[in-house]
Design a protein around this motif. Sequence first.
Motif, PDB file in Angstrom:
ATOM      1  N   PHE A 167      79.329  51.962  75.286  1.00  0.00           N
ATOM      2  CA  PHE A 167      80.711  51.583  75.538  1.00  0.00           C
ATOM      3  C   PHE A 167      81.607  52.808  75.756  1.00  0.00           C
ATOM      4  N   VAL A 168      81.260  53.906  75.096  1.00  0.00           N
ATOM      5  CA  VAL A 168      82.014  55.146  75.305  1.00  0.00           C
ATOM      6  C   VAL A 168      81.818  55.641  76.731  1.00  0.00           C
ATOM      7  N   GLY A 169      80.581  55.553  77.215  1.00  0.00           N
ATOM      8  CA  GLY A 169      80.303  55.970  78.586  1.00  0.00           C
ATOM      9  C   GLY A 169      81.023  55.103  79.599  1.00  0.00           C
ATOM     10  N   LEU A 170      81.009  53.798  79.403  1.00  0.00           N
ATOM     11  CA  LEU A 170      81.692  52.886  80.316  1.00  0.00           C
ATOM     12  C   LEU A 170      83.203  53.095  80.297  1.00  0.00           C
ATOM     13  N   PHE A 171      83.750  53.260  79.093  1.00  0.00           N
ATOM     14  CA  PHE A 171      85.192  53.492  78.967  1.00  0.00           C
ATOM     15  C   PHE A 171      85.596  54.790  79.667  1.00  0.00           C
ATOM     16  N   TYR A 230      90.490  64.901  80.582  1.00  0.00           N
ATOM     17  CA  TYR A 230      89.321  65.702  80.232  1.00  0.00           C
ATOM     18  C   TYR A 230      89.312  66.070  78.751  1.00  0.00           C
ATOM     19  N   ILE A 231      90.450  66.523  78.247  1.00  0.00           N
ATOM     20  CA  ILE A 231      90.525  66.940  76.843  1.00  0.00           C
ATOM     21  C   ILE A 231      90.251  65.754  75.914  1.00  0.00           C
ATOM     22  N   THR A 232      90.886  64.621  76.214  1.00  0.00           N
ATOM     23  CA  THR A 232      90.726  63.434  75.365  1.00  0.00           C
ATOM     24  C   THR A 232      89.294  62.917  75.378  1.00  0.00           C
ATOM     25  N   LEU A 233      88.730  62.770  76.581  1.00  0.00           N
ATOM     26  CA  LEU A 233      87.400  62.185  76.697  1.00  0.00           C
ATOM     27  C   LEU A 233      86.299  63.131  76.225  1.00  0.00           C
ATOM     28  N   SER A 234      86.485  64.432  76.422  1.00  0.00           N
ATOM     29  CA  SER A 234      85.472  65.373  75.928  1.00  0.00           C
ATOM     30  C   SER A 234      85.417  65.337  74.406  1.00  0.00           C
ATOM     31  N   LEU A 292      86.259  62.729  72.553  1.00  0.00           N
ATOM     32  CA  LEU A 292      85.677  61.432  72.200  1.00  0.00           C
ATOM     33  C   LEU A 292      84.164  61.434  72.367  1.00  0.00           C
ATOM     34  N   LYS A 293      83.688  61.965  73.495  1.00  0.00           N
ATOM     35  CA  LYS A 293      82.252  61.957  73.771  1.00  0.00           C
ATOM     36  C   LYS A 293      81.473  62.832  72.790  1.00  0.00           C
ATOM     37  N   ILE A 294      82.005  64.014  72.521  1.00  0.00           N
ATOM     38  CA  ILE A 294      81.308  64.926  71.607  1.00  0.00           C
ATOM     39  C   ILE A 294      81.274  64.351  70.196  1.00  0.00           C
TER      40      ILE A 294
END
Length: 303
Positions: A121-125, A22-26, A28-30
């Motif tokens: 690609f960020v969403g798919l990853f 969660y921490i990593t992907l949040s 990255l997404k933001i």
Amino acid sequence: MQQRYQNLKIAQKGVIISLIAYITLSFLKITIGQISHSEVLLADGSGNVTDIFSSCAVMIGLRLAQQPPDQNHQYGHWRAETLATLITSFIMLLVALSVLYSSVNDIVFGQKEIPDIYALFVGLFSGCVMFGVYLHNSYLAKKINSASLLAIAKDTRNDALTSFATSITIVGANFKMPWLDGVAALLIGLTILKTAYNIFSDSAFSLSDGFDDDLLAKYTNAVSKISGVELVHNIQGRSYGANIFVDIIIWVDPQMSVRESHHITEKIESLLRRKYGVLDTDVHVEPWDVDYEPVRPNELNSH
């Protein structure tokens, strides 16, 4: 008993994996959402920030559940895990309502911005990573019978679906199909809402001392087959986290010695522990009364 506490530590490790994801992907997404001017990716990242808090709540619950029994908690602190699961269902409910609101808003007013395609690609990853975490934690939760870890796993699955829906949104926006955003978000919102309700229902049922009647029937049937047990007069069950406590009253031959009746209680405890994983069984032995007829509530009220 030691294995039960060990299972809580194993569940903690599973929650830590989700927390790191969660921490990593949040982050990255933001970050990518700001660079690519993708509002939907920013919203998805913000949702993961909310999931960080739910994971922390479960971590605290698992930590509290590991405390040994004390004067005020003679059965231990196992229900802290169930309480943490209940809190998770509330957080999931808020997320579901937010997603449903956004989906309806998009369907009614349409999507206003077109995000850059590389945000896809960020969403798919993110979706693939979260689904992998879901599979790992779901398997682990079922193995150690952890309701809180299973709740986190289901929450992670919902986040994977949300990330995939984000990807669909980006594709739809770039190929002039903005309606995909609202439809996908609506379906995801309903899925999260259903999951939140199921988790809330199970947690509330356990916290209110509810117990599965089918399990009680299996216990009764198994105990009735033990030599020396004339009748299972009464049986009750309670769940404390992943642990089951059973209170049972059996009738035996009035002429049976104390030693023999004690031997039967040991057989019952061993059977329920070995076959059904019951942590603690309290057996009360009474002499068999062949003339006994149960008094019904309406008969009591008539006097």
